[in-house]
Design an enzyme around this catalytic site. Structure first.
Site, short mmCIF file in Angstrom:
data_model
loop_
_atom_site.label_atom_id
_atom_site.label_comp_id
_atom_site.label_asym_id
_atom_site.label_seq_id
_atom_site.Cartn_x
_atom_site.Cartn_y
_atom_site.Cartn_z
N ASP A 1 -63.09 61.19 103.43
CA ASP A 1 -63.61 59.97 102.83
C ASP A 1 -64.66 60.35 101.79
OD1 ASP A 1 -66.13 60.37 104.14
OD2 ASP A 1 -65.39 59.34 105.92
N ASP B 1 -66.36 54.20 112.36
CA ASP B 1 -67.23 55.16 111.70
C ASP B 1 -68.42 54.45 111.08
OD1 ASP B 1 -65.58 57.26 112.35
OD2 ASP B 1 -64.53 57.29 110.42
N TYR C 1 -56.80 46.81 109.30
CA TYR C 1 -57.87 47.22 108.40
C TYR C 1 -57.53 46.90 106.95
CZ TYR C 1 -59.15 50.30 112.33
OH TYR C 1 -59.49 50.81 113.56
N ARG D 1 -58.67 57.21 107.34
CA ARG D 1 -59.01 58.17 106.28
C ARG D 1 -57.98 59.29 106.19
NH1 ARG D 1 -63.00 61.68 109.28
NH2 ARG D 1 -63.35 60.57 111.24
#
Length: 286
Positions: A80, A38, A66, A171
């Site tokens: 988010d 993203d 991540y 997210r």
């Protein structure tokens, strides 16, 4: 030019933005990336150049790792902090409360993809529908979380490390963890620190790539993405059969191998089963 460059993607760029810009840097149209990030996310984005694009498909199933910041007490439409706030709640939780619910998100779990995503339903991207104010029912999908740990907790934020399978939305994971805690939550930041074989320590900042007069020096050979598999050098006859697309007998254990010619050229990713080596994907220069 052929090879793989490991980009450290900055915030504000889409994965498509990066590949479009690097087409000019490497002067080729044959470019693809290994896993969408993203715009708000940063970190490891493998970019495949030239003939190396033949390896993109193998990144479809690569595990990713991540570091994410979970913001508790806030729920948004995008899941988010870039989205519109839908609800805010007071947060009265301890790190122990968070740690107690994390096990339910490890292993194989069901996850409903977010509306703000590029997934298509009946030919339409979910994000396009979301921007028009529409929300449709999405089917849950099975994903797998191999690692989920809390690195830091500060009352209303938690820094998490997540290693997961293809198709995982971090997210959405943040939103679901917040919901399980009863206060809601969303993702405040995201950095990919590993994709497949490649780590953040190996990555090159995008701006550095854009400014260098010799971008080719950052290209890694395509076989580097398969470095976890053992290497084997073929005989002259085996190499000939390989180049003709034929399988052949070997005295090797079953498994996946990197096969090389006598001159050291990477020829193929190969599968050995019951004493027969066959091509999974060829990579030799035509």
């Amino acid at each position: 030019m052929n090879g793989i460059v490991i980009v450290d993607k900055p915030a504000g760029w889409t994965s498509q933005d990066v590949t479009a810009r690097l087409r000019r840097v490497f002067n080729t149209r044959r470019i693809g990336h290994g896993g969408t990030l993203d715009p708000m996310a940063t970190g490891v984005l493998p970019v495949f150049v030239g003939r190396a694009t033949r390896g993109v498909e193998f990144f479809e199933h690569a595990e990713k790792t991540y570091e994410a910041v979970l913001r508790l007490g806030i729920t948004t439409d995008t899941e988010d902090t870039t989205g519109t706030v839908l609800e805010e709640k007071e947060v009265n939780l301890s790190q122990a409360d968070l740690l107690a619910i994390l096990p339910q998100f490890r292993g194989k779990i069901q996850q409903i993809p977010p509306m703000y995503s590029a997934l298509k339903v009946n030919g339409q991207k979910l994000c396009d529908l979301a921007r028009k104010g529409r929300e449709i029912q999405r089917q849950p999908r099975e994903i797998e979380i191999f690692r989920l740990e809390c690195l830091e907790f500060t009352g209303d934020t938690a820094r998490l490390v997540v290693r997961c399978s293809k198709g995982t939305y971090i997210r959405t994971l943040c939103k679901d963890i917040g919901a399980a805690l009863g206060c809601g939550g969303c993702m405040a930041s995201l950095r990919r620190i590993q994709a497949g074989e490649y780590t953040i320590e190996e990555s090159i900042p995008l701006q550095q790539l854009l400014e260098t007069p010799e971008p080719e020096k950052y290209l890694r050979p395509v076989d580097s993405m398969f470095r976890s598999h053992p290497a084997v050098t073929l005989t002259e006859n085996q190499e000939k059969r390989c180049r003709n697309g034929n399988s052949f007998s070997v005295k090797m254990a079953d498994g996946t191998y990197r096969a090389y010619g006598k001159n050291g050229e990477f020829l193929m990713l190969a599968q050995v089963k019951d004493g027969i080596m066959a091509t999974i994907k060829s990579f030799w220069e035509v």
